[in-house]
Design a protein around this motif. Structure first.
Motif, PDB file in Angstrom:
ATOM      1  N   UNK A   8      -3.921  -3.818  -3.377  1.00 60.09           N
ATOM      2  CA  UNK A   8      -4.023  -2.672  -2.472  1.00 60.09           C
ATOM      3  C   UNK A   8      -3.490  -3.065  -1.096  1.00 60.09           C
ATOM      4  N   UNK A   9      -2.607  -2.233  -0.564  1.00 56.63           N
ATOM      5  CA  UNK A   9      -2.000  -2.491   0.730  1.00 56.63           C
ATOM      6  C   UNK A   9      -0.662  -3.191   0.629  1.00 56.63           C
ATOM      7  N   UNK A  10      -0.495  -4.042  -0.360  1.00 54.33           N
ATOM      8  CA  UNK A  10       0.768  -4.765  -0.531  1.00 54.33           C
ATOM      9  C   UNK A  10       1.703  -3.998  -1.455  1.00 54.33           C
ATOM     10  N   UNK A  11       1.278  -3.804  -2.682  1.00 50.96           N
ATOM     11  CA  UNK A  11       2.122  -3.138  -3.674  1.00 50.96           C
ATOM     12  C   UNK A  11       1.744  -1.709  -3.956  1.00 50.96           C
ATOM     13  N   UNK A  12       0.579  -1.285  -3.486  1.00 51.64           N
ATOM     14  CA  UNK A  12       0.140   0.090  -3.705  1.00 51.64           C
ATOM     15  C   UNK A  12      -0.783   0.526  -2.575  1.00 51.64           C
ATOM     16  N   UNK A  13      -0.659   1.780  -2.185  1.00 46.57           N
ATOM     17  CA  UNK A  13      -1.540   2.326  -1.160  1.00 46.57           C
ATOM     18  C   UNK A  13      -1.428   3.841  -1.201  1.00 46.57           C
ATOM     19  N   UNK A  14      -2.539   4.512  -0.998  1.00 43.73           N
ATOM     20  CA  UNK A  14      -2.531   5.974  -0.934  1.00 43.73           C
ATOM     21  C   UNK A  14      -3.574   6.457   0.059  1.00 43.73           C
ATOM     22  N   UNK A  15      -3.189   7.434   0.830  1.00 45.41           N
ATOM     23  CA  UNK A  15      -4.096   8.118   1.751  1.00 45.41           C
ATOM     24  C   UNK A  15      -3.732   9.596   1.681  1.00 45.41           C
ATOM     25  N   UNK A  16      -4.700  10.429   1.294  1.00 43.33           N
ATOM     26  CA  UNK A  16      -4.438  11.833   0.979  1.00 43.33           C
ATOM     27  C   UNK A  16      -3.569  12.580   1.980  1.00 43.33           C
ATOM     28  N   UNK A  17      -3.841  12.471   3.252  1.00 41.47           N
ATOM     29  CA  UNK A  17      -3.110  13.262   4.240  1.00 41.47           C
ATOM     30  C   UNK A  17      -1.858  12.556   4.767  1.00 41.47           C
ATOM     31  N   UNK A  18      -1.524  11.406   4.188  1.00 45.88           N
ATOM     32  CA  UNK A  18      -0.372  10.650   4.671  1.00 45.88           C
ATOM     33  C   UNK A  18       0.655  10.474   3.556  1.00 45.88           C
ATOM     34  N   UNK A  19       0.385   9.563   2.620  1.00 47.61           N
ATOM     35  CA  UNK A  19       1.358   9.284   1.563  1.00 47.61           C
ATOM     36  C   UNK A  19       0.735   8.448   0.460  1.00 47.61           C
ATOM     37  N   UNK A  20       1.502   8.280  -0.599  1.00 50.87           N
ATOM     38  CA  UNK A  20       1.195   7.354  -1.678  1.00 50.87           C
ATOM     39  C   UNK A  20       2.418   6.477  -1.874  1.00 50.87           C
ATOM     40  N   UNK A  21       2.199   5.166  -1.994  1.00 51.36           N
ATOM     41  CA  UNK A  21       3.296   4.206  -2.098  1.00 51.36           C
ATOM     42  C   UNK A  21       3.041   3.274  -3.267  1.00 51.36           C
ATOM     43  N   UNK A  22       4.099   3.001  -4.024  1.00 54.73           N
ATOM     44  CA  UNK A  22       4.076   1.961  -5.045  1.00 54.73           C
ATOM     45  C   UNK A  22       5.295   1.078  -4.807  1.00 54.73           C
ATOM     46  N   UNK A  23       5.097  -0.226  -4.789  1.00 49.20           N
ATOM     47  CA  UNK A  23       6.176  -1.150  -4.438  1.00 49.20           C
ATOM     48  C   UNK A  23       6.427  -2.159  -5.543  1.00 49.20           C
ATOM     49  N   UNK A  24       7.624  -2.713  -5.529  1.00 49.47           N
ATOM     50  CA  UNK A  24       7.975  -3.793  -6.448  1.00 49.47           C
ATOM     51  C   UNK A  24       8.996  -4.694  -5.773  1.00 49.47           C
ATOM     52  N   UNK A  25       8.957  -5.970  -6.095  1.00 52.22           N
ATOM     53  CA  UNK A  25       9.912  -6.895  -5.505  1.00 52.22           C
ATOM     54  C   UNK A  25       9.345  -8.294  -5.413  1.00 52.22           C
ATOM     55  N   UNK A  26       9.841  -9.057  -4.442  1.00 51.95           N
ATOM     56  CA  UNK A  26       9.341 -10.413  -4.208  1.00 51.95           C
ATOM     57  C   UNK A  26       7.909 -10.318  -3.689  1.00 51.95           C
ATOM     58  N   UNK A  27       6.971 -10.497  -4.579  1.00 50.15           N
ATOM     59  CA  UNK A  27       5.563 -10.260  -4.303  1.00 50.15           C
ATOM     60  C   UNK A  27       4.991 -10.919  -3.082  1.00 50.15           C
ATOM     61  N   UNK A  28       5.347 -12.186  -2.839  1.00 46.63           N
ATOM     62  CA  UNK A  28       4.782 -12.892  -1.700  1.00 46.63           C
ATOM     63  C   UNK A  28       5.152 -12.202  -0.384  1.00 46.63           C
ATOM     64  N   UNK A  29       6.363 -11.681  -0.289  1.00 44.08           N
ATOM     65  CA  UNK A  29       6.782 -10.974   0.920  1.00 44.08           C
ATOM     66  C   UNK A  29       6.020  -9.655   1.074  1.00 44.08           C
TER      67      UNK A  29
END
Length: 142
Positions: A8-29
């Protein structure tokens, strides 16, 4: 850890009134830079659009040596899927119910900025095509 995407916060995050994000890539970064949360915070506190925030964060990661991309959907239904690699399988469902998929930047459909849920009231999470199988057919993950 299994990967950066479930963090949570790195590769995925969601807040109802803002956005939803899913990420992929060099995990440590993505973990060190709390990528998914950073995009949401830029939108919430700096009033950036989803596209501005996600593009700036991906550009910053590339400067630091990290490659990858994000799938983002804001509270207005706008979709943004920037990436810093040669290609990234990605897609979403358009307002008319048609799946829109792409792999390379030069093939990006002009409908990428189309709201996915404004008319229906249903926000659809963008589809991420995670990998190719041995017979080069894309495998869908939701």
């Amino acid at each position: 850890r299994i990967g950066d995407s479930p963090v949570i916060g790195a590769g995925t995050y969601a807040e109802n009134k803002v956005c939803g994000i899913s990420a992929t890539g060099h995990g440590e970064f993505f973990i060190r830079n709390v990528v998914a949360y950073d995009i949401a915070a830029r939108m919430k506190y700096a009033n950036q659009s989803l596209d501005e925030a996600s593009s700036e964060v991906i550009d910053y990661l590339k400067e630091k040596g990290g490659l990858g991309g994000v799938n983002g959907l804001d509270s207005e239904g706008n979709v943004s899927m920037p990436f810093s690699t040669i290609g990234m399988f990605r897609g979403y469902i358009s307002l008319d119910g048609e799946p829109v998929i792409a792999m390379y930047k030069d093939l990006m459909n002009p409908r990428w900025r189309e709201p996915a849920c404004r008319q229906t009231g249903l926000c659809l999470v963008p589809i991420y095509l995670s990998k190719l199988t041995t017979n080069t057919q894309p495998c869908l993950t939701y």
